[in-house]
Structure formats: structure tokens, C-alpha cells
Write an enzyme that holds these catalytic residues in place. Structure first.
Site, short mmCIF file in Angstrom:
data_model
loop_
_atom_site.label_atom_id
_atom_site.label_comp_id
_atom_site.label_asym_id
_atom_site.label_seq_id
_atom_site.Cartn_x
_atom_site.Cartn_y
_atom_site.Cartn_z
CE LYS A 97 7.19 -46.67 1.73
NZ LYS A 97 8.72 -46.39 1.58
CD GLU A 155 9.88 -54.33 -12.57
OE1 GLU A 155 10.82 -55.29 -12.27
OE2 GLU A 155 10.28 -53.29 -12.69
CB CYS A 203 14.54 -53.86 -12.42
SG CYS A 203 13.43 -52.85 -13.43
CD GLU A 219 17.47 -57.45 -9.20
OE1 GLU A 219 16.53 -57.34 -8.30
OE2 GLU A 219 16.95 -56.89 -10.47
P1 ADP Z 1 14.72 -52.39 -2.71
O1 ADP Z 1 15.66 -53.50 -2.25
O2 ADP Z 1 14.70 -52.36 -4.13
O3 ADP Z 1 14.85 -51.48 -1.78
P2 ADP Z 1 12.51 -53.21 -1.27
O4 ADP Z 1 11.43 -54.42 -1.97
O5 ADP Z 1 13.00 -53.42 -0.03
O6 ADP Z 1 13.36 -53.11 -2.58
O7 ADP Z 1 11.77 -51.73 -1.45
C1 ADP Z 1 10.91 -51.20 -2.39
C2 ADP Z 1 9.74 -50.46 -1.86
O8 ADP Z 1 8.96 -51.10 -0.99
C3 ADP Z 1 10.50 -49.14 -0.71
O9 ADP Z 1 9.64 -48.04 -1.16
C4 ADP Z 1 10.24 -49.65 0.45
O10 ADP Z 1 9.91 -48.76 1.31
C5 ADP Z 1 9.07 -50.45 0.37
N1 ADP Z 1 8.70 -51.66 1.32
C6 ADP Z 1 9.55 -52.50 1.83
N2 ADP Z 1 9.26 -53.17 2.88
C7 ADP Z 1 7.71 -52.78 2.58
C8 ADP Z 1 6.60 -53.64 3.69
N3 ADP Z 1 6.64 -54.63 4.46
N4 ADP Z 1 5.40 -53.15 3.06
C9 ADP Z 1 5.17 -52.18 1.79
N5 ADP Z 1 6.22 -51.63 1.49
C10 ADP Z 1 7.53 -51.92 1.83
#
Ligand code: ADP
Length: 490
Positions: A180, A255, A288, A385
Site C-alpha cells: 500500500k 520503524e 527519519c 520529530e
Molecule cells: P507520515 O506522517 O510519515 O505520512 P503515516 O504514519 O501517517 O506517516 O503514514 C505512513 C504510511 O502509513 C502511509 O503509506 C499511510 O497511507 C499509511 N497509513 C496511515 N494510516 C494508516 C492506517 N490506519 N492503517 C494502515 N496504514 C496507514
């Protein structure tokens, strides 16, 4: 929905890739370029049915892929890496446009590394099944059996590098994957699907379901058909994923970013430390592993600041597609506002600006490389961060004080320590972190572990650690003497 997105002359599919087929969605979402805010196109938004189909395809493909063995998989995966290489220009165009990553870094660092991520692990997998423990009683064959379907979720700051870093070992050890991609930067993962297709990976081995994290991602991580979830992203998202995974007891590798110290000891080569320090602004510090908290011995504070300012003043902020650019844009208006907010609140709390401290004139999503000082250890600018080009500088009087400051956040991902080598090493060893570079930065070997302690992550990936995560370790025990069944037998 549109069939292709055109970027700098390249055509990229915005559709899912499920079971070896491109699949359209009724729903879609729009993506923008951080370079200038222009709309790049509409990308498919995966619904429950797409996630279910991808997991089903990956499950169906798993037995045959697992049974192929590492040598035959190596042949496929070498072809996959070659196909990634053939798409280098398209990958570079995609990720510089959708994520704002420097084109020069993509060309010379990230694309070659993406290829190595696939071939290195495929070669390393050849020796995986050879671990034997001999005792007088028995011979133990310790096998690494593939676990099944692995979900791979990566953030927007480096999707090509991170997706291949996870998919490489997962595929090499006989798993199938459902990816995804990050919704702010989804295009390179789509090109990876083209590469997998052209390499002839059997349908269902490599699947991509596009969509938003909160919907498509959430549906994927709660699927009971998954054997593993490998996630890189933010701590709050990891907690949500852990809860969903917990319902099925799906093992996760996380991570989760950092607030890593960059320590400058009094006996450091200050020119070298300043040059490396300025590197922290690469990718607008949306990295990161960057050292974002400068901890400088008070005795060399002024000398260090003068040197680093001189390097930072020359940094070229601009379009990431220009080879001369050193600092590109922030990915998204929401992230830009976050970064701006952090600086404004820090200033209101008494922080002083050593350089930068405001949006950059180059364009709407560009921010000046910034260094703040006079910041309290418990303030949010020191503890959280930022994920933008905003660093903080604190001073210390003794090594113990440096170590206490370095360890004084909830994070523990990376670190940098400049000083006379044995001195720097002694200090580095006391920092609670997943990795730390002495008099250097960014040296990464695929055989080495990568990950964080404290709130920076759960588990390690890289080298054997990736295989430990993506495999089920199985001990096959063959006795050396005839086995006599007995209730008193231990
Ligand atoms: P960032 O702030 O680095 O975007 P996130 O943790 O929000 O970090 O997003 C990192 C990844 O996790 C993205 O690919 C996002 O689509 C996915 N993501 C966000 N929320 C969810 C969730 N509830 N379940 C699975 N994947 C998620």
C-alpha cells in the site's frame, strides 16, 4: 478514471496491480507536486474488495513461489532488478515530482540502491537454509520458511527505497507481498509493479493496492490473511496498526522516525562536522535518520556555528529536478503548516534563530534551512520529530551531559558523533539508539541492522534481521541414535 498519469514525458499507471493485472477503482484521489502545487493526476483508491482481492491473489501465489526455492527466485528477482534499472528515468521523474526528492539523489543513490535491495537479499537468501546445529544427540536443521503474505506500508519521504528494502527480503525468502503505497507519493510503487510484471514474476507474487492510509491501509492491516506487516511511518499510525494487527496476532516490524542527536565534541574536526551537519537538510530533512538535535561542546560552540553557517548559507534551495539543487520542497501544504507551526511556537517560547526560521522565497512549499537555539530539553521542538528543515542546537560541558541530552527524548533511531575517534566512539556507545555514525553519516550496508529503540520502532530489518522477520524459523531435529520412546524421556 484516467489510464495513465503523464510526468515529464513518462506514462505511469494510477491503477492497482492485483494478481498480475491492472485494476481500476470507482473511487480515486488527487495527487499534487510539491515542486509547484500542480495536479499530477487521479490515483485509484482501493476499497475493501481490492484489498481482499490482492490478499487472495497473494495467498494463491504463495505456495508455488515458496516452493520454487531461493535459486529460481534469484533468477526472477535479478530480472526484476534489471527491469527497475530500465525504468530508472521514469522512477526518477516520478519521485522527484510526487515526493520532491532530489533528482540527482534518485539517479545516483536511490535507484541503484533499489536494485541492490532486490538482488542483495535474493543472493543472501541462498545461504539461508544452511544453519545446522550439531550435538551428540541430534542434528538440528534450522530452516527459514517463508511466512506467507506480507503487507508493506511505507511513508512518502522515500517510497522507492523503502518499498524495495522491505519487498527484497520478503520476496527472496519466498513470501508474496501486498504493497500500500503512501498517498502523497504513490507513483514509484506503480512503476515497481510494471517492473515486476515485465520481469515475469508470477501473478499474485507482487501486488500494489493504491489508496489512503486511513481507509485502504487500515483495511489491509486488519486482514486475517496476512502473515507479516512491515511498516515505516509515524508512531501514532503504528499504534493504530498494532491494534488492528493484534486482533489477528499478525507480527509487525515498525520503524517510526527519530529525533536523533548530532554530537560535536570539543576535539572534533569542526570543518568536517559542519559539512556533514549541513547534509541534514537534504530532502528538506524529511529523513527519519537525520541528526536533528545538535549537541555541541560549549568550548567549540561559536567556532562550530560559524563554520556550519558558512556551509548552510551556500545551500541551493529549489526545484529538486535541477541537478544544482541541494534542498527541495516540503511534500504537502499540511506538512508545511506543521513545520511552520513548530518554528513559530518555538520562537514564542524563547528560541533564538541562528539561521533561517521562515518560509523560503523560492515557492509555496519551500522552507529555509533553519537552526534554533536557546531551546529547553522538555520543549516540543526538542522532543518531537518536525520532519522539515528545522534543527535545534544545544550545548554541553561534559561527556556525561552530552549523553544525558542525547538520551533525553522518547526516540532512539540514529545518531552522529564527531570527535577524536576513540573519544567519539566511547560517547557513541552510551547513546541509546538503533545505530550511530562516528565521524560520518549515512553509511548503510544491507547486511547491517536498521531500526530504532524506545519509540523509534519495534524490531530490526536489514541483513539477517530482515529474514528473521519475514520467515518462520523452524528447527528440524534428526536424532543421531535410534530414538526410544519413553515417558521418562526429557
Ligand atoms: P507520515 O506522517 O510519515 O505520512 P503515516 O504514519 O501517517 O506517516 O503514514 C505512513 C504510511 O502509513 C502511509 O503509506 C499511510 O497511507 C499509511 N497509513 C496511515 N494510516 C494508516 C492506517 N490506519 N492503517 C494502515 N496504514 C496507514
Amino acid at each position: 478514471m484516467q489510464k495513465t498519469i503523464k510526468i515529464d514525458g513518462f506514462e505511469i499507471s494510477p491503477q492497482h496491480y492485483i494478481g498480475g493485472q491492472r485494476v481500476a477503482s470507482p473511487g480515486c484521489f488527487e495527487i499534487f507536486s510539491p515542486i509547484d502545487g500542480r495536479v499530477l493526476g487521479q490515483v485509484a483508491e482501493g476499497g475493501d474488495e481490492h484489498v481482499a482481492a490482492a490478499v487472495a491473489a497473494a495467498r494463491a501465489a504463495f505456495p508455488a513461489w515458496a516452493a520454487l526455492g531461493p535459486e529460481k527466485r534469484l533468477t526472477y528477482l535479478r530480472r526484476f532488478a534489471d527491469e527497475i534499472g530500465k525504468r530508472s528515468d521514469a522512477l526518477c521523474a516520478a519521485e522527484s515530482n510526487d515526493a520532491g526528492v532530489l533528482l540527482s539523489r534518485l539517479q545516483h543513490g536511490i535507484v541503484p540502491r533499489a536494485m541492490q535491495n532486490i538482488t542483495w537479499f535474493a543472493e543472501a537468501a541462498l545461504t539461508l537454509q544452511d544453519k545446522i546445529i550439531e550435538t551428540t544427540q541430534a542434528r538440528h536443521y534450522v530452516r527459514h520458511d517463508p511466512a506467507g503474505v506480507c503487507a508493506i506500508i511505507t511513508p512518502w519521504n522515500s517510497p522507492l527505497m523503502l518499498t524495495t528494502w522491505k519487498a527484497g527480503p520478503a520476496l527472496a525468502s519466498g513470501n508474496t507481498v501486498v504493497i500500500k503505497p503512501p498517498e502523497w507519493a504513490p507513483l514509484t510503487c506503480s512503476l515497481l509493479a510494471d517492473a515486476a510484471d515485465a520481469a515475469g514474476l508470477p501473478p499474485g507474487v507482487f501486488n500494489v493496492v493504491q489508496g489512503l492510509g486511513s481507509t485502504t491501509g487500515a483495511r489491509l492491516v486488519s486482514d486475517p490473511g496476512l502473515a507479516r506487516i512491515s511498516f515505516t511511518g509515524s508512531g501514532p499510525t503504528a499504534k493504530i496498526i498494532a491494534q488492528a494487527a493484534g486482533a489477528n496476532l499478525t507480527p509487525c516490524s515498525f520503524e517510526l522516525g527519530g529525533k536523533s542527536p548530532f554530537i560535536v565534541l570539543a576535539d572534533a574536526d569542526l570543518d568536517a562536522a559542519a559539512a556533514t551537519g549541513a547534509l541534514m537538510y537534504r530532502n528538506a530533512t524529511q529523513v527519519c535518520l537525520a541528526g536533528t538535535r545538535f549537541l555541541v561542546d560549549v568550548k567549540v560552540k561559536d567556532a562550530f556555528i560559524t563554520r556550519m553557517r558558512a556551509v548552510v548559507e551556500k545551500l541551493r534551495v529549489g526545484d529538486p529536478r535541477d541537478p544544482a539543487t541541494e534542498v527541495g520542497p516540503i511534500i504537502h501544504p499540511r506538512q508545511f503548516e506543521r513545520v511552520k507551526g513548530y518554528v513559530e511556537r518555538a520562537k514564542a517560547a524563547g528560541a533564538q534563530t541562528l539561521w533561517g526560521g521562515a518560509p523560503h522565497e523560492y515557492g509555496a512549499l519551500y522552507y529555509q534551512p533553519t537552526m534554533l537555539t536557546n531551546v529547553a530539553q522538555d520543549s516540543e521542538i526538542v522532543q518531537q520529530e518536525v520532519f522539515g528543515p528545522v534543527l535545534v542546537l544545544q550545548t554541553f560541558n561534559t561527556d556525561d551531559e552530552a549523553v544525558a541530552l542525547a538520551n533525553g527524548t522518547d526516540y532512539g533511531l540514529g545518531g552522529v558523533c564527531y570527535g577524536e575517534t576513540t573519544h567519539a566512539q566511547a560517547v557513541a556507545e552510551q547513546v541509546r539508539t538503533g545505530f550511530i555514525w562516528v565521524n560520518s553519516f549515512g553509511i548503510r550496508d544491507l547486511a547491517a541492522p536498521f531500526g530504532g529503540c524506545k519509540r523509534s520502532g519495534v524490531g530490526r530489518e536489514g541483513g539477517d534481521w530482515s529474514f528473521e522477520f519475514f520467515c518462520d524459523v523452524k528447527d528440524v531435529v534428526v536424532p543421531k541414535h535410534p530414538f526410544k520412546a519413553s515417558f521418562s524421556h526429557r
